[in-house]
Each structure stands twice: as structure tokens, then as C-alpha cells.
Design a protein around this motif. Sequence first.
Motif, PDB file in Angstrom:
ATOM      1  N   PRO A 197       0.832  -1.210   0.000  1.00 28.16           N
ATOM      2  CA  PRO A 197       0.000   0.000   0.000  1.00 28.16           C
ATOM      3  C   PRO A 197       0.867   1.261   0.000  1.00 28.16           C
ATOM      4  O   PRO A 197       1.914   1.295   0.667  1.00 28.16           O
ATOM      5  N   ALA A 200       1.701   2.711   3.433  1.00 29.08           N
ATOM      6  CA  ALA A 200       2.469   1.932   4.409  1.00 29.08           C
ATOM      7  C   ALA A 200       3.661   2.728   4.909  1.00 29.08           C
ATOM      8  O   ALA A 200       4.220   3.569   4.198  1.00 29.08           O
ATOM      9  N   ASN A 319      -4.568   1.524  -0.738  1.00 32.17           N
ATOM     10  CA  ASN A 319      -4.467   1.212   0.692  1.00 32.17           C
ATOM     11  C   ASN A 319      -5.446   0.108   1.078  1.00 32.17           C
ATOM     12  O   ASN A 319      -5.138  -0.760   1.903  1.00 32.17           O
ATOM     13  N   THR A 323      -4.084  -4.230   1.641  1.00 33.37           N
ATOM     14  CA  THR A 323      -4.165  -5.005   2.886  1.00 33.37           C
ATOM     15  C   THR A 323      -4.245  -6.500   2.617  1.00 33.37           C
ATOM     16  O   THR A 323      -3.929  -7.318   3.480  1.00 33.37           O
TER      17      THR A 323
END
Length: 383
Positions: A197, A200, A319, A323
Motif C-alpha cells: 500500500p 504503508a 491502501n 491489505t
Amino acid sequence: MWMETKTEMEKASRSRASLSRRVLNGLMLCTGDMEHLDKYMQDKWFVLQLLVWGLRGVTRVILANNPLSGALILAALCWASPWQGLLGALGVLASTLTAVITGQESADVAGGLHGFNGMLVSLLMGVFSSAGDWYWWLLLPVCLGSATCVFLSSGLSTFLDHWDLPAAVFPFNIIIVFYLLCTGTDNPYFPHHPAVPPGALDHNDTKLVAVQVVRGIPLGVGQIYACGALGPSLLILGAVVLYSPLLAVHAVLGSAVGTLAGLSMAVRHESLYSGLSGFNGALGCMAVGGLFFTFSWRTHLFAVASAFFSAYADIALSNLLGTVGLPACSWAATLVATLMLLLTGSLAAYRIPIGQARAPEHNLRSRSQWEAGNTEERESTDV
């Protein structure tokens, strides 16, 4: 004697002017959609026709439609990575041949509309593969995935035609997500890298390098083809300039807007440096800035807004999907452009029907001629 010299100089001047005019006319034939080439290729060998159709499909990835631009882009991909160049060529060939075999609309096949999704699928399979370059087993899912795009594109087009919307790269986005979900990171035959992402935390967080950020703007154009090298990215941008300088300006502007959006959200530095923050903004800006809307100062501002919307949507989707180790690909730009095409109000008057969309300069000339014709008609009917 003086008169003879003057006459010779005038003849030489006219000859140079004539040569310059011929060269300019020759260059103009290589720009835009090159519709004259389609007429020339009608009675040529199928292999030559297939080559032109495939090259048009290569440029459709970046919203262009010029076989010479396609050749430049394919050369850029081979320059960056011969393996990626091979995968891209195989993908566009597999999807185009599938469209021919299944009897898709000939105009769509000739225009490259069944080639670009297959090319994107093959390129992303190569980028995410953790088996390394020249892993020949990867050619199997590349061919199957590229061919499947034709069926998805055909079905989606039938559905979306009710609203005069393009299938765009929905087939590519769907197929690549399905492929990554099916294989997984530990698959013994087709392993792949998980997506990271953009939000991150950066473990090697250092001071932001402005030169690298600026370098990421042209890389954002190259990342439309999953290309992260500067030289090939500039060559890809040059290919867009050959097709339409106006479209190239919006590509760079959109990538810059996407980079700015990434800065405002403090995404990982690598996303900024590699151009990953900019490519969705570039696509969103190009779709509105002259391709599906006639260029004007209103649509130009609308294109900038579309670029911002695409960039922020890409950060959010990246994002979210990151995950579970999935990339957002170009979902953001595709969804935003589709919403923009459904727009109502005064800006809807600038909307160009999907079947009539050409190079932005051609769209602008066509609208000017249409408006001039309407003005003359109104004046002639005034009493």
C-alpha cells in the motif's frame, strides 16, 4: 548576368519552400489517427493488417490511436526490458487474434479496441511475477488472460453502450485481480509479489529528494505501461506527442497532479519516485482533456479536477486492496472517467460520443467547423 542570378535564387528559394512543404505534409500524415493508413491496408496481406491492428492496440493503452506511436512504445518497452516487451507483444497479439476468430466488430478490431486490455494483462503478469524474467510457463496465463479480455470487453460493451460508455480497461482490471487471487504469493507455478500500500510506513524514511520527485512525473506516464525507467518513459511520452501534443500535455499535467496528491497524503517515497503516484492522474486527465470532451478552458479545468479525483481514489483503493496484497491497477482512473462521462449540465455539451472520439486536435477542429456551420445556417435563416 544579375537578372540570371536573381532568377536562379528565386528558383532555389521556391524549391526549398516546396521541399519543406512536402516534408511537413509527410510529417502531418504520421500524426493523429492516420485514418488514411486503414484505406491503404484494406487489400494488403492479413499479416500486415494484423501488425497495424496490434500497434493501434498498443497505443490504445495510453488513449492514443496511431500505429507509428505503437511501434515507438513497443520499442520503449523492449528497451526497458526485452522480456516485458515480448509479453506485451504476445498479449496484444493473443487478444487481437481472439477477436478476429470470434468474429468481433471489424472496425473495433482494426482500431485496436480488442488489443490493449490483453497487452495490459500480460505486462502486469510479468511485473508481479516473482519467478523472474524468461519464465516461459508464464506465457500460458498471459495468452489465456489476454484472450479472456475479449469476451469481457464484448459483454461489457453491450451493457455500457446504453449510456454511450466505453468498456475501457475494466476487463484488464478484472482479469488481473482474478489472476492474482487465484495464484497467490506462494503458488508453485505462478508465484507473484504482493502489492505494498502507498500509505504503508517507510522503514527507511529519509528526507524527500526534490529531483527524484520531479523525475517521477515523466515516469508516471511510463507507469501506464508498467515501465519504471526514465529513458523508455520519455520515449513513450514522445509517442504520445506524435499522436497528439495536446494529449501529451495533459498526460504530463495529470502525472504532476497525481504526484502532488501523493505528496499531500504523505505516501511512501518510492511511490513518488517511481511514478506510481502519477499514472492514474495522467489517465484521468487525458480522458477528459480533449479525448472524450472537446478541449476548452472549462474542460481543461475539468481535466485537472479529474486528475486529482483519480489520484486520491487510487491512494484510497491502493491502501484498501493492499491489505490483502492486491494492486489497485487503474481502477481509480477507469471509475472516475466513467463517472465524468455520465456528467450532466453545461459541461455535458462538450461531450464527444464514444464512436466519434479522435485525436483532441481533430475533435477541436470538428467542433469549430460544426459551430461555424450552425452560425452560418442561423444567419441565412434570419429575416
